[in-house]
Scaffold this motif. Sequence first.
Motif, PDB file in Angstrom:
ATOM      1  N   LEU A 122       0.827  -1.209   0.000  1.00 30.86           N
ATOM      2  CA  LEU A 122       0.000   0.000   0.000  1.00 30.86           C
ATOM      3  C   LEU A 122       0.860   1.256   0.000  1.00 30.86           C
ATOM      4  O   LEU A 122       0.533   2.253  -0.650  1.00 30.86           O
ATOM      5  N   ARG A 147       1.307   4.353  -2.924  1.00 29.46           N
ATOM      6  CA  ARG A 147       0.933   5.685  -2.445  1.00 29.46           C
ATOM      7  C   ARG A 147      -0.490   5.731  -1.895  1.00 29.46           C
ATOM      8  O   ARG A 147      -1.165   6.763  -1.948  1.00 29.46           O
ATOM      9  N   ASP A 148      -0.936   4.597  -1.373  1.00 28.17           N
ATOM     10  CA  ASP A 148      -2.235   4.566  -0.686  1.00 28.17           C
ATOM     11  C   ASP A 148      -2.103   5.040   0.755  1.00 28.17           C
ATOM     12  O   ASP A 148      -3.113   5.316   1.408  1.00 28.17           O
ATOM     13  N   LEU A 156      -4.569   6.297   5.818  1.00 34.73           N
ATOM     14  CA  LEU A 156      -4.955   5.883   4.471  1.00 34.73           C
ATOM     15  C   LEU A 156      -5.218   7.133   3.638  1.00 34.73           C
ATOM     16  O   LEU A 156      -6.158   7.886   3.904  1.00 34.73           O
ATOM     17  N   ASN A 199      -5.653   7.076   0.232  1.00 37.33           N
ATOM     18  CA  ASN A 199      -6.511   6.745  -0.899  1.00 37.33           C
ATOM     19  C   ASN A 199      -7.842   6.219  -0.379  1.00 37.33           C
ATOM     20  O   ASN A 199      -7.958   5.061   0.021  1.00 37.33           O
ATOM     21  N   SER A 200      -8.860   7.054  -0.371  1.00 40.45           N
ATOM     22  CA  SER A 200     -10.162   6.654   0.180  1.00 40.45           C
ATOM     23  C   SER A 200     -10.803   5.536  -0.631  1.00 40.45           C
ATOM     24  O   SER A 200     -11.649   4.796  -0.119  1.00 40.45           O
ATOM     25  N   ASP A 201     -10.404   5.374  -1.904  1.00 40.35           N
ATOM     26  CA  ASP A 201     -10.974   4.300  -2.725  1.00 40.35           C
ATOM     27  C   ASP A 201     -10.496   2.925  -2.278  1.00 40.35           C
ATOM     28  O   ASP A 201     -11.028   1.905  -2.721  1.00 40.35           O
ATOM     29  N   SER A 202      -9.477   2.885  -1.424  1.00 45.97           N
ATOM     30  CA  SER A 202      -8.962   1.604  -0.935  1.00 45.97           C
ATOM     31  C   SER A 202      -9.776   1.062   0.238  1.00 45.97           C
ATOM     32  O   SER A 202      -9.425   0.020   0.791  1.00 45.97           O
ATOM     33  N   PRO A 213      -3.657  -2.821  -4.473  1.00 50.67           N
ATOM     34  CA  PRO A 213      -2.993  -1.572  -4.081  1.00 50.67           C
ATOM     35  C   PRO A 213      -3.003  -0.569  -5.231  1.00 50.67           C
ATOM     36  O   PRO A 213      -2.789  -0.936  -6.393  1.00 50.67           O
ATOM     37  N   GLY A 214      -3.276   0.683  -4.892  1.00 56.21           N
ATOM     38  CA  GLY A 214      -3.313   1.724  -5.909  1.00 56.21           C
ATOM     39  C   GLY A 214      -4.624   1.834  -6.645  1.00 56.21           C
ATOM     40  O   GLY A 214      -4.766   2.657  -7.557  1.00 56.21           O
ATOM     41  N   TYR A 215      -5.623   1.035  -6.267  1.00 58.40           N
ATOM     42  CA  TYR A 215      -6.905   1.068  -6.972  1.00 58.40           C
ATOM     43  C   TYR A 215      -7.589   2.422  -6.808  1.00 58.40           C
ATOM     44  O   TYR A 215      -7.603   2.993  -5.722  1.00 58.40           O
ATOM     45  N   ARG A 216      -8.152   2.925  -7.894  1.00 58.94           N
ATOM     46  CA  ARG A 216      -8.938   4.151  -7.862  1.00 58.94           C
ATOM     47  C   ARG A 216     -10.261   3.896  -8.574  1.00 58.94           C
ATOM     48  O   ARG A 216     -10.292   3.247  -9.632  1.00 58.94           O
TER      49      ARG A 216
END
Length: 740
Positions: free
Chosen positions: A697, A701-702, A713, A715-718, A730-733
Amino acid sequence: MHFAHTLPDRAPEDWEPLERHLQLVSDLAAQFAGELIPRAPDVSAWGGALGRWHDLGKYSAAFQARIRGADSAEAHIEGLPGRVDHSTAGAKHAMESAPRWGRLLAYALAGHHAGLADTEKLSERLNKTIEPWRHAAPSEWLATGEIGRPPLSIDRNDAARFAFQCALFTRMLFSCLVDADRLQTEAFCNPERAAERVAKPPMGDLSTALNDYLKRLRDKATPSPVNDQRAAVHGACRAAVSQLPGLFSLTVPTGGGKTLASLAFALEHAQQHGLRRVVMAIPFTSIIEQTAEVYRKVFAELGDGVVLEHHSNLDPEKETRLNRLAAENWDAPLVVTTNVQLFESLFACRTTPCQKLHRLAGSVIILDEAQTLPVGLLRPCLAALRELAADYGCSIVLCTATQPALEHRDDFKIGLEGVREIIPEPELLYSAMRRVEADNLGAIDNDALVERLSAEPSWLTIVNTRAHAAELYRRLRAMPDAPPDDLFHLSTLMCGQHRSDHLVKIRQRLKSGLTCRVVSTQLIEAGVDVDFPVVFRAMAGLDSIAQAAGRCNREGRLPGLGKLWLFDPTDVKPHGYLGATAATARELLPDFPDPLDPDAVRKYFELHYWKRSGDNRWDDNRVMECFPEERGEFAYDFRTAAERFQFIEDASQTLFVSYGDGIQLIEQLRQSGPQRWLLRKLQRYTVGVFQWAYNALLAARDIEILDSGFSVLANSDSYGHNLGLRLDAPGYREPKNMVL
C-alpha cells in the motif's frame, strides 16, 4: 541557572529549573514506587533515588548549551543527531553509590529515554566517557537514601525465579520513573493537556453504578432458565469477593453473563481489599469494542474518565515531545485492553509500553478467555501472573467459557498454584445452560458451502481467515435473487466503528425477526452479543467452537436446541496456530461426538497445552533465558526479551482509515499532532495491516506517513463499505474519481 525544559518563544526566566524538575519527579516516582508492593511502602526510596538521579547529566555544560540552542524543545531526546547523552550520568552514579543493587537502578536510569538495555549494552554505557556534570550538581541530590534488599517473596531454593522477580521489579521501577518524568514534564510544558487528567471516582462509586445498572436489567428481563443461571453466576461472584487477593478462576459457559459478573466481582473485591483499579484484558483488538461500550453505558453518569479503552498500538517509532505526552499510562479505575497490550508491556523494554506497568500493582486483572494465551509463551506469561499476585497485590481472574489447564500439576509444573474457582460446580452450570447441539458436515468446498448456506434464511458463518470470509461474501452477494440488505461481512479489515455499525444493523434485523446472514472471521466469537438460530463454524479448536456455539440460541428462545454445523473447508487450509488447534480438534472428534462436552474440552486442553509444549517447554522463543539465574550480577537482557516475546509473530502496522468520522479525525491529527483525546477517538478507525501488505500500500501511495510518525490511508478508494480495506488491489482508484 541549570534548566530541565524550555518553553517555545518564552524567555529563560520562564523555563523550568533543573532542580525543580528533579525534586518533582523524585517525589512522584517515590509515591508510585511506594504503591508497588503493599507490604513494603519503603520501596518509595528506590523511586525517590531514580527521580533525583535521572537527569543528572543535564548539569553538564554541553547539555545546557544544547538546551539554549535551536530546537531546544527536543534537546533531551537522545539518539538524534547532535543530542547530548544526559541519562548515563545517573546510571554511573547509581553503580558508584549503591554497589549492591545499583545495577537495577542503572538499567532504569540509563534507559529512561532509550528504553531498557541488554546487560552488555548497559555495561558499555557505564564504561563510556560522558560530559562532566558532578561539579555543578548539588550534593544533596546525590545521596543514596534507604535503598535495601528488594522486598520480594523470595524462595531461596529457586534462583531462576529470583532472577525473574528482580527483572520484573526493575521494569516496575522503570515504569515509575518514566511515568513520573512524563507527567511532570507535561505539567510544565503543556499544562492544558495536563488539566485533562481529572480526578477519578472511587471504586465504591463504580460498584454502586454497576449494581444500579444490573437492577435495571433484571427489572426489564423476561424470566427464563437462561436468566436464572445468569443470576446464579452473579450470586457466586458476589459470594467470593471477601476472599483474600490472589488467583481466581471464573468458568462460565458462553452467554452466562460473565462480562458483567466478573466486573461485579472485581469492583466489590477491589473495594473490600483496597485495590485501586480493574484491568480487563481481552484476547483480540477486534472483540473488545462491545465490552468497552457496555462498560461506558454502565458508568455514563460518573464521567468520561472512568473507562479507558486501550488496544491499538498507537505509539509510533518516532519519538517527539508530543508523542510522549500523548502516551497512555492507564490512570483510570477501569481499563479495557488486550492480551497483547498487557503481556507485551510486561516484557517490554521501550518507555511508552512500560510507562503504565506500575499501575498494575494493586489491581484486579481479569483475563477474559484465558485459554487463548499462546502455548509457546505460556511459561513467561504464567510467571508474570504469578509474581503480580505474589508481590504486587494483584488479584488475577482467569475468566473462561471452557476450563483451561493452567493450574499446576505434576506434568505441568509451570502452572499456577492456589487458583480458587468462583463458580462452585462449573459442570452443572454447563448442563443447565445447554442450548445448542453440534453436527459435522465434514469436508466441503466453497461451491457446496454456498449452496448449503442458501438453504437457511438466517445464519452466522465463521471462518478462519479474512480472505475466506471475503470470498464467501462475494459469492453470496453475486447469487441471483439474493436479498440486497440481509447479507453482512465482518472482519478485521474493517475498522472498529465500521464493525459496530454493521452489528447494530444485524441486531436490529434479528430482533425484528427479519432474515439475516453474516459471514465473519473469528472476531465475533467472544464479547459480541448476537443470537442466531443456526451457526456454521469452520474447523477450529474446541474453545473456538464453544465460542461459536455461544452465538447460537444465546437467549434460549428457540423451542428446541439451536444448531451448530461444523465444516472442514477444502479451499482454505489454515496454518500456524489456527491449523494446529483445528488438527487437535479433529483428533478428538471421533471420541467425543459432542465437541461442547466439558470432558472433550478438558481433553483438548491436555493435548493443546501439555502435549504441544515444544523443546523449550512452553517458551518457544526462550524468553526466560534472558533472565539467567542470579549470581549477584543482575545480567538481564531486557531488549532481547522484548524482541522474543511477541504475541503475534507477524506484527501488524496500525493504519488510520477513511471511514465516517475518521476522515475528520485524521485531518485533525495531520494539523494538530497527537493528543490523548484524539488518539482515543481514532482507535475506532484503525486497521491492523501485516507488514507485506503495508509495504504494498505504501509503494502504491495509498498510505501517508505523517510528521508524528502515524500512518493514515491517503486513498479513500482503498476502503469499501462492504469489505473494508482492500488489500487485493494496491493503488486502486474508482473510475469516477479519475475523471478531471
